[in-house]
Write a protein that holds these residues in place. Structure first.
Motif, mmCIF file in Angstrom:
data_model
loop_
_atom_site.group_PDB
_atom_site.id
_atom_site.type_symbol
_atom_site.label_atom_id
_atom_site.label_comp_id
_atom_site.label_asym_id
_atom_site.label_seq_id
_atom_site.Cartn_x
_atom_site.Cartn_y
_atom_site.Cartn_z
ATOM 1 N N THR A 137 -7.769 1.627 -5.896
ATOM 2 C CA THR A 137 -8.005 2.701 -4.925
ATOM 3 C C THR A 137 -6.870 3.711 -4.883
ATOM 4 N N ARG A 138 -5.743 3.380 -5.505
ATOM 5 C CA ARG A 138 -4.625 4.336 -5.574
ATOM 6 C C ARG A 138 -4.498 4.943 -6.964
ATOM 7 N N GLY A 139 -5.387 4.548 -7.893
ATOM 8 C CA GLY A 139 -5.365 5.127 -9.229
ATOM 9 C C GLY A 139 -4.162 4.724 -10.049
ATOM 10 N N VAL A 140 -3.601 3.537 -9.764
ATOM 11 C CA VAL A 140 -2.412 3.073 -10.484
ATOM 12 C C VAL A 140 -2.840 2.100 -11.584
ATOM 13 N N MET A 182 0.821 -1.208 0.000
ATOM 14 C CA MET A 182 0.000 0.000 0.000
ATOM 15 C C MET A 182 0.858 1.262 0.000
ATOM 16 N N LYS A 183 1.967 1.224 0.730
ATOM 17 C CA LYS A 183 2.871 2.377 0.717
ATOM 18 C C LYS A 183 3.472 2.571 -0.671
ATOM 19 N N VAL A 184 3.842 1.467 -1.293
ATOM 20 C CA VAL A 184 4.445 1.551 -2.625
ATOM 21 C C VAL A 184 3.441 2.100 -3.633
ATOM 22 N N LEU A 185 2.231 1.549 -3.653
ATOM 23 C CA LEU A 185 1.222 2.005 -4.610
ATOM 24 C C LEU A 185 0.805 3.450 -4.363
ATOM 25 N N SER A 186 0.979 3.919 -3.145
ATOM 26 C CA SER A 186 0.625 5.300 -2.818
ATOM 27 C C SER A 186 1.747 6.281 -3.142
#
Length: 473
Positions: free
Chosen positions: A377-380, A352-356
Motif C-alpha cells: 500500500t506504500r508502493g515499496v 507505517m511511518k517508515v514505509l511512508s
C-alpha cells in the motif's frame, strides 16, 4: 415501530493474543465501525494481551474504549499471564484453551446483553478455533477473518480435503523442485507452500498449529461461516475462487488508514520513533534499505552477522529493526556505532511511518502478510526472506505474481548469505523507476482502488455489514 426497537448491529471480534492477529483485526474493526455508523463494535482478546494493549488499566479485565469508539473487553484463554510452551507444555493447551475460552467468552456475551448491548455477529481469527461453536450454541451468526493470503486458505482447505499426502510430499522435497497442482490454483513449488503442510509427525515442534488448523477447517465444513480475507480481488483472483464450498470475500488490504492510526499499536515495545524519522529526514529519496523481520522471529547469530555484512556491502544507508538478545546464544546488535557505519539499528519503529517516508527505497522483510500489505500500500518494493507459516506463499505472491519484489535464496542452514542479500538489494535499488519499482507502484494503485469508495473490497465489506444489520433487525 419494530424497526425502531430492534437492537443495533453489534459485532464482537474475538482474537488470539498475538500482535500479528490483533493489529489486522483492530484495523478491520475500526473500518467496519466507520462504514456502519449505526453499529457497535466490541473487541475481545485474551487477558494477557489486553494487559499489554492497555497497561494503565486499574484491573487487567477492565474495559477500555479507543478513539474510534471500539470497546475492548477481554476474555480468559486459560493462561492469563500468557501461554509459555516451555512452562505449560502443549499437551493440554487445546483442551484448556477451548474449555476456559468458551466459558469466559459466553460470560462476556451475557454481560453485554445484560447491559443492553446484545451481540448480533461474531468475527474471529483462525487460532481461536472454539469461537464458532460458542456462536452456534448462543444462536449468533459468525464470520472468520482470515488474516493470511487467500492462497494459504486454499492450500489448507485442500490439505484437509484429500490432498494432505501430496502436499506433504511436495513440501518435504529436499531439492525444492517438486510442484503440486491443486484445484483452482496455479502450480506451486515446494518452497512456495505454507510450512504447516510439511508436518508429518505429532512430535514436530509446530504440530499444535496443524492440529488447531484441522479443528478450524472441521468447523468451517460444519458451520459454513462467511470468510473475510485480508486481500483484494486483483491480487488473488484464482485463490479467492479456489474453494467454492465456502463464501469467501476479499475485504483488504486492511492496513492503518494513516501512519498514526491507533490500530497500528505495538504491544511490546515503545521506543523514540522520532530518532528514526529524524535520521530518515537526512537521507536522499529512495536511498535507504529498511529491514524488519517482525515481532516473533528470532534471528540466529550467524544470520545477524550475514545480514550486517550484506547491508554494509551495499554501501547504502539502512534502518534495521532487530530484536535484541533474541538470537542464537543471545546474539545482540549494537544500536549504531562502529559495526554499522552507514546504518541505524533499533529495537522498534513505527513501520507505517517508515514505509511512508520518501527516503525508503526497499524493504527487506520476512514476508509476514501484515508487513507485505503495508509495503504494497506504500508502493515499496520488497526483498523477500520468508521463514515459516504463510511466509513462503507470501514471497511467491510478491515475486512471481506481483513482480513487486525479489526473493532471497537461503543456504542449507536456512540463512541468507551476505552476497545473496547484497545481490537482491541491488536488483531493486539500482533499478531506478523501472521493473520491480514500477510494479510496486502499480500494485499500490490497485490496492488503493480496492478499498476506495466503490472498490471491490469496499463493496464486499459494506455488503457484509449490511447483511449483519438486516439480521439484527
Amino acid at each position: 415501530m419494530a424497526m425502531e426497537n430492534s437492537p443495533a448491529p453489534h459485532f464482537l471480534f474475538v482474537v488470539s493474543g498475538i500482535q500479528g492477529h490483533i493489529n489486522p483485526a483492530r484495523r478491520l474493526a475500526a473500518r467496519l465501525m466507520a462504514s456502519t455508523p449505526s453499529a457497535r463494535v466490541t473487541f475481545s482478546t485474551a487477558v494477557s494481551a489486553h494487559r499489554l494493549l492497555f497497561p494503565s488499566l486499574a484491573s487487567p479485565d477492565e474495559e477500555a474504549i479507543d478513539d474510534a469508539g471500539v470497546t475492548y473487553t477481554p476474555h480468559s484463554d486459560g493462561y492469563d499471564d500468557g501461554f509459555k510452551p516451555e512452562v505449560h507444555g502443549t499437551d493440554n493447551y487445546k483442551a484448556r484453551n477451548r474449555a476456559v475460552g468458551s466459558e469466559s467468552l459466553s460470560a462476556v456475551v451475557a454481560g453485554l446483553a445484560e447491559r443492553g448491548r446484545p451481540v448480533t455477529c461474531m468475527v474471529y481469527t483462525f487460532l481461536v478455533v472454539w469461537v464458532p461453536e460458542v456462536a452456534r450454541v448462543l444462536g449468533i451468526p459468525a464470520a472468520i477473518y482470515w488474516i493470511q493470503p487467500a492462497a494459504v486458505l486454499a492450500v489448507y482447505y485442500h490439505y484437509f480435503h484429500g490432498h494432505d499426502a501430496v502436499l506433504a510430499s511436495c513440501a518435504n522435497d529436499p531439492g525444492n523442485d517438486a510442484v503440486v497442482r491443486l484445484p483452482g490454483m496455479p502450480p506451486l513449488r515446494s518452497d512456495e507452500l505454507p510450512s504447516a503442510v510439511s508436518i508429518t509427525s505429532p512430535e514436530h515442534r509446530h504440530y499444535l498449529l496443524l492440529d488447531m488448523l484441522r479443528d478450524l477447517f472441521t468447523e468451517l465444513d460444519e458451520l459454513k461461516p462467511k470468510v473475510l480475507v485480508n486481500t483484494f480481488d486483483a491480487l488473488e483472483p484464482d485463490a479467492l475462487r479456489a474453494v467454492p464450498e465456502l463464501e469467501v470475500l476479499a475485504v483488504g488490504p486492511v492496513v492503518p488508514d494513516d501512519e498514526a492510526s491507533l490500530s497500528n499499536t505495538d504491544m511490546f515495545w515503545r521506543d523514540d520513533a522520532n530518532a528514526c524519522m529524524d535520521w530518515l529526514d537526512t537521507k536522499p529519496a529512495r536511498s535507504v534499505v529498511y529491514v524488519s523481520f517482525g515481532t516473533l522471529l528470532s534471528m540466529s547469530k550467524r544470520q545477524k552477522e550475514e545480514m550486517r555484512c550484506g547491508l554494509e556491502a551495499t554501501g547504502r544507508p539502512y534502518l534495521w529493526v532487530a530484536r535484541q538478545g533474541a538470537g542464537e546464544g543471545g546474539a545482540t546488535l549494537d544500536r549504531g556505532g562502529e559495526g554499522h557505519r552507514q546504518g541505524m539499528v533499533v529495537e522498534w519503529c513505527d513501520q507505517m511511518k517508515v514505509l511512508s517516508h520518501p527516503a525508503v527505497g526497499c524493504f527487506v522483510t520476512h514476508c509476514g502478510w501484515n508487513s507485505a500489505l503495508e509495503s504494497i500500500t506504500r508502493g515499496v518494493p520488497m526483498v523477500a526472506v520468508p521463514q515459516w507459516t504463510d511466509q513462503p506463499t507470501v514471497a511467491w505472491l510478491v515475486e512471481a505474481c506481483m513482480g513487486a519484489g525479489v526473493r532471497a535464496r537461503l543456504d542449507g542452514e536456512g540463512v541468507v548469505e551476505r552476497g545473496e542479500l547484497q545481490r537482491c538489494v541491488e536488483l531493486i535499488m539500482a533499478d531506478g523507476d523501472g521493473g520491480v519499482r514500477a510494479q510496486a507502484e502499480r500494485w499500490r494503485e490497485r490496492a488503493e482502488e480496492a478499498v476506495g469508495i466503490g472498490g471491490s473490497s469496499e463493496r464486499n465489506l459494506r455488503a457484509f455489514a449490511s447483511g449483519a444489520v438486516t439480521r439484527a433487525r
